[in-house]
Design an enzyme around this catalytic site. Structure first.
Site, mmCIF file in Angstrom:
data_model
loop_
_atom_site.group_PDB
_atom_site.id
_atom_site.type_symbol
_atom_site.label_atom_id
_atom_site.label_comp_id
_atom_site.label_asym_id
_atom_site.label_seq_id
_atom_site.Cartn_x
_atom_site.Cartn_y
_atom_site.Cartn_z
ATOM 1 N N ASP A 166 78.627 -116.425 -51.251
ATOM 2 C CA ASP A 166 80.046 -116.713 -50.968
ATOM 3 C C ASP A 166 80.188 -117.102 -49.524
ATOM 4 O O ASP A 166 79.328 -116.798 -48.585
ATOM 5 C CB ASP A 166 81.021 -115.204 -51.129
ATOM 6 C CG ASP A 166 80.599 -114.249 -50.051
ATOM 7 O OD1 ASP A 166 79.229 -113.955 -49.597
ATOM 8 O OD2 ASP A 166 81.178 -113.126 -49.838
ATOM 9 N N TYR A 202 45.717 -92.857 -54.357
ATOM 10 C CA TYR A 202 46.212 -92.963 -55.670
ATOM 11 C C TYR A 202 44.744 -92.834 -56.374
ATOM 12 O O TYR A 202 43.575 -93.091 -55.993
ATOM 13 C CB TYR A 202 46.995 -94.133 -56.147
ATOM 14 C CG TYR A 202 46.060 -95.359 -55.991
ATOM 15 C CD1 TYR A 202 45.320 -96.086 -56.750
ATOM 16 C CD2 TYR A 202 46.379 -96.276 -54.929
ATOM 17 C CE1 TYR A 202 44.291 -97.143 -56.634
ATOM 18 C CE2 TYR A 202 45.532 -97.327 -54.512
ATOM 19 C CZ TYR A 202 44.652 -97.861 -55.607
ATOM 20 O OH TYR A 202 44.075 -99.047 -55.299
ATOM 21 N N HIS A 243 41.759 -103.122 -48.251
ATOM 22 C CA HIS A 243 42.085 -101.594 -48.821
ATOM 23 C C HIS A 243 41.010 -100.949 -49.662
ATOM 24 O O HIS A 243 40.285 -101.611 -50.243
ATOM 25 C CB HIS A 243 43.190 -102.068 -49.796
ATOM 26 C CG HIS A 243 43.544 -101.067 -50.860
ATOM 27 N ND1 HIS A 243 43.984 -99.814 -50.995
ATOM 28 C CD2 HIS A 243 43.717 -101.088 -52.130
ATOM 29 C CE1 HIS A 243 44.026 -98.920 -51.781
ATOM 30 N NE2 HIS A 243 43.844 -99.985 -52.798
#
Ligand code: FAD
Length: 783
Positions: free
Chosen positions: A523, A246, A217
């Site tokens: 469940d 960013y 990156h």
């Protein structure tokens, strides 16, 4: 006190050493192949931006704790986080992100372009349509955070040993007993791999597939920009997601992180250092976007950059948990700085108390199906995740490749009927069938908003109506099925679950798995096929691992999902249909019964139940007989107006009936009573989690809401307001085609009246309703 060895002294290893020693596990040894703390891996060069907002509740909780803790430890700069929009789509998405932050309890607000420009004066104001400001976000100092936590751990007895490369994990039977390095051995009762992107190498030592991919990156330091360092240091960290960028400041320069380049994966065993040389050509498009957004950068230029390595996973989530077959070997990998402290806290709770407070099913190491562990799959999906890291994704949006992977025996027939497939756990699942476009029922479906119209068709509504009026085939094959058998099977299942399974063969029971704290782990619908054989309808791989882990030697737990298939044949005409083609099936047998029978030439196990609240059966057979079963039912069903129906109809029907979906509506964070599942708990028997359950108190409730406006179909995770204050969040939602009600389930304080759901920045009125909304007397189900 157990002896613990942590492999890796990056931010995760250091945070975990701190959390474990803080809980009294003080015999902790942290080993690292590098020569110091956070020196060898990704943590050494991470710029430490912490944006807390995430669609996933547990990820946001991890980040919140990281912010709290690192702030308290003096290694966090809370300068705020700003996400901006330069297109209408992203602007709309920021309102959705604002909703998540509100749902998960993070303070934030939407800001206009002028305020964005004020907060971040370097931005080109003309490009900005709006922003999303999270005042609690900011910059962690990863190396300092590692040091501070290591020091605290050290004061409580932990030791850090450097220059120790772990080369083997020592085991005795199914237990870990220590690790071996190139020069020494370290005995241990518990080993936690905090090896970050080297995780797959550690995994190999213990026969564990670690589905992560190290990827480069790019991160760049610009030259100085024309602004004072003090002014820059006050500006919030910035995300420009449309350009995969960013930003933060470093003195008078800016740091820019880019995800816009091609994926650059590398095999874990080939990593020699965590920084690779900068490949300038991969940064060019990102640089252009950066300069466009921040014109001052043109003059500042690029000073230097690098291709930094860290982990990506196939679903973007961390890998946390214990080895399914080697007791005492744990993993905490694929964790960002952002989530490091929160993850460490959850891991320490898990290791010390046996159970984390947060629901971690979406980060659990054991969540994957076998096909999701294929190296080709892991590589392709992780690369795709890198590409999509900042993309705007619809909650129903499926992966596009590799597909198809898993198909049921009905796949060919479904294609012929024009099935629109979405994907889950590798399975192709029809959401509706274009062949049903001509159904007369289609007109009754109201229009809906644009977002809710994606991956949807009004045909879903028609399919739902036909299910209630005639009869439909639902492909239930992808639902996890287990067989639990052996002389101790009954006793084992009695001990593991909440309802009473000691019934005659042929009985079916809905029951719950609880964890040690009394939270709902799953469940299950369990059919007793004979004295020692139970077929268990479950929720996923975690159920298999949990039952297998607890099973004594005389009980066998087997995954029979692949190799079998299931059609839900539901609707008022189901009985007539089956009556005509089966002499062996007793169609009079009541609700919640199981029987073996033949439908023409097809041997089936027929369970008289329905997840859609209609009369009918789940019909199971082996995969080789699947197509024959489909064709037989299809042919005989023609005169009854049979159709094939998809998940779109299914979801709507199940919510009308109030049936919960584990993982979405209910998780380990909830007890059966607040989740509306108390009917499945028998107080007159012992079961795992019972004592804890009896001690629990609750103030919240899974609440059925109806939304006033039928067009505002929400998708889940939206915040719910009561008298102007956020009080809860939506779990599942769907328009109920046969009741004409717009339904949402939400976790809310008990006893609230009228509420508002925030949806794309608008408040939508909703009110609690008596449930179930459909057939409360169970007339339809009982037939
Ligand atoms: P690491 O820090 O890699 O630590 C793993 C340790 O294990 C290493 O020290 C290694 O030496 C040791 N180890 C491995 N194998 C062995 C062995 N066999 N024996 C002994 N020791 C071993 N995250 C954010 O949240 N915000 C950001 O802004 C951010 N920016 C980033 C920017 C760049 C350029 C990069 C590369 C990453 C960024 N990240 C960011 C991601 C973040 O850096 C990582 O996710 C995080 O540092 C991982 O921490 P870790 O402790 O798991 O791994």
């Amino acid at each position: 006190v157990p002896r613990v060895v942590l492999v890796g002294a990056g931010i995760v290893g250091c945070a975990l050493a701190d959390e474990l020693t803080g809980r009294g596990f003080t015999d902790v040894t942290v080993l690292d192949q590098a020569q110091g703390l956070a020196a060898g891996g990704s943590s050494s060069h991470a710029p430490g931006l912490v944006f807390q907002t995430n669609s996933c509740r547990s990820m946001t909780s991890f980040a919140r704790y990281t912010v709290e803790k690192y702030t308290a430890l003096g290694c966090f700069d809370q300068i705020g986080g700003l996400e901006i929009a330069t297109s209408p789509e992203r602007l709309a998405d920021l309102t959705r992100r604002h909703g998540w932050a509100t749902s998960w309890g993070v303070e934030s607000r939407l800001v206009g372009p002028d305020e964005v420009a004020e907060l971040h004066p370097l931005l080109d104001r003309e490009l900005i349509l709006g922003g999303f400001l999270i005042p609690g976000d900011g910059l962690a100092k990863p190396v300092v955070a590692a040091e501070v936590q290591a020091q605290r751990a050290g004061e409580r007895g932990a030791r850090f040993v450097f220059g120790q490369k772990v080369v083997a994990v020592e085991t005795a039977g199914d237990r870990v007993i220590g690790v071996r390095t190139e020069t020494d051995t370290f005995p241990a009762d518990i080993v936690v791999s905090c090896a970050g992107m080297w995780g797959p190498v550690l995994g190999e030592m213990v026969g564990l597939s670690i589905p992560l991919v190290p990827m480069a990156h790019q991160y760049v330091f610009t030259g100085d920009v024309n602004a004072s360092a003090e002014a820059l240091a006050r500006q919030p960290i910035l995300r420009h997601q449309e350009a995969d960028l960013y930003f933060r400041s470093h003195g008078q320069a800016l740091g820019i992180g880019a995800y816009g380049h091609r994926p650059m994966p590398i095999a874990a065993r080939d990593i020699t250092g965590s920084e690779l040389p900068f490949t300038k050509e991969d940064f060019e498009a990102s640089w252009e976007s950066a300069v466009e957004l921040i014109p001052a950068l043109a003059e500042a230029g690029v000073d230097r950059g690098f291709n930094g390595l860290f982990s990506f996973t196939s679903d973007g989530m961390p890998l946390l948990g214990e080895h399914p077959r080697l007791q005492g070997f744990w993993v905490a990998e694929a964790v960002w700085i952002t989530h490091s402290a929160g993850v460490a806290k959850a891991m320490a709770e898990w290791i010390v108390d046996g159970q984390p407070e947060l629901d971690l099913h979406s980060s659990d190491l054991n969540r994957f199906e076998q096909v999701q562990l294929a190296p080709d799959y892991v590589l392709e999906r992780s690369c795709q995740n890198f590409v999509e890291v900042y993309d705007l994704l619809h909650p129903l949006q499926p992966m596009e490749s590799p597909r198809p992977i898993r198909t049921s025996p009905f796949y060919g027939r479904q294609q012929e009927l024009g099935a629109f497939f979405l994907e889950a756990s590798g399975w192709e699942r029809p959401h509706w069938y274009e062949a049903n476009a001509g159904l007369p029922e289609v007109a009754e479906v109201p229009e809906r908003n644009e977002w809710a119209s994606r991956y949807w068709s009004p045909i879903c509504g028609a399919e739902a109506l036909v299910t209630r009026r005639r009869v439909a085939l639902f492909d239930m094959t992808p639902l996890k099925r287990l067989e639990v058998s052996g002389p101790g099977a009954l006793e084992f299942l009695q001990r593991m679950t909440t309802n009473n399974l000691n019934r005659k063969p042929g009985a079916v029971v809905y029951t719950l798995l609880l964890d040690e704290q009394g939270g709902v782990r799953s469940d299950l619908t369990i059919a007793r096929l004979d004295a020692n054989t139970f077929q268990v309808g479950a929720n996923g791989n975690l159920d298999l691992e949990w039952l297998a882990k607890h099973a004594p030697n005389d009980v066998y737990v087997k995954d029979i999902t692949a190799g079998t298939c299931c059609i839900g044949l539901w609707g008022p005409k189901a009985r007539d249909l089956l009556n005509e083609i089966s002499h062996t099936l007793d169609v009079q047998k009541g609700y919640f019964t199981a029987q073996k029978a033949f439908i023409k030439n097809v041997p089936v196990t027929a369970l008289r139940l329905s997840y859609v609240g209609e009369f009918g059966w789940e019909l199971y057979t082996t995969a080789d007989m699947g197509a024959k079963l489909w064709d037989t039912l299809w042919e005989a069903g023609q005169k009854h107006g049979v159709i094939a129906a998809g998940r779109g109809a299914f979801n709507s029907l199940r919510l009308e009936k109030g049936y919960r979906s584990w993982g979405t509506d209910v998780t380990t964070e909830h007890d059966p009573f607040e989740a509306g599942l108390g009917f499945a708990v028998r107080k007159d028997k012992e079961f795992l989690g019972k004592e804890a359950l009896e001690r629990r108190t609750s103030t919240k409730k899974l609440t059925c809401l109806t939304i006033d406006d039928p067009r505002q179909v929400v998708m889940g995770s939206e915040p719910v307001f009561h008298q102007g204050e956020p009080v809860g969040y939506v779990t599942s939602a769907a328009y109920g085609y046969t009741t004409g009600l717009n339904i949402a389930y939400a976790w809310l304080p008990a006893g609230v009246d009228e509420v508002e759901i925030e949806y794309f920045g608008q408040k939508v009125k909703a009110r609690p309703a008596q449930e179930p909304l459909f057939d409360p007397e169970m007339k339809r189900l009982r037939g």
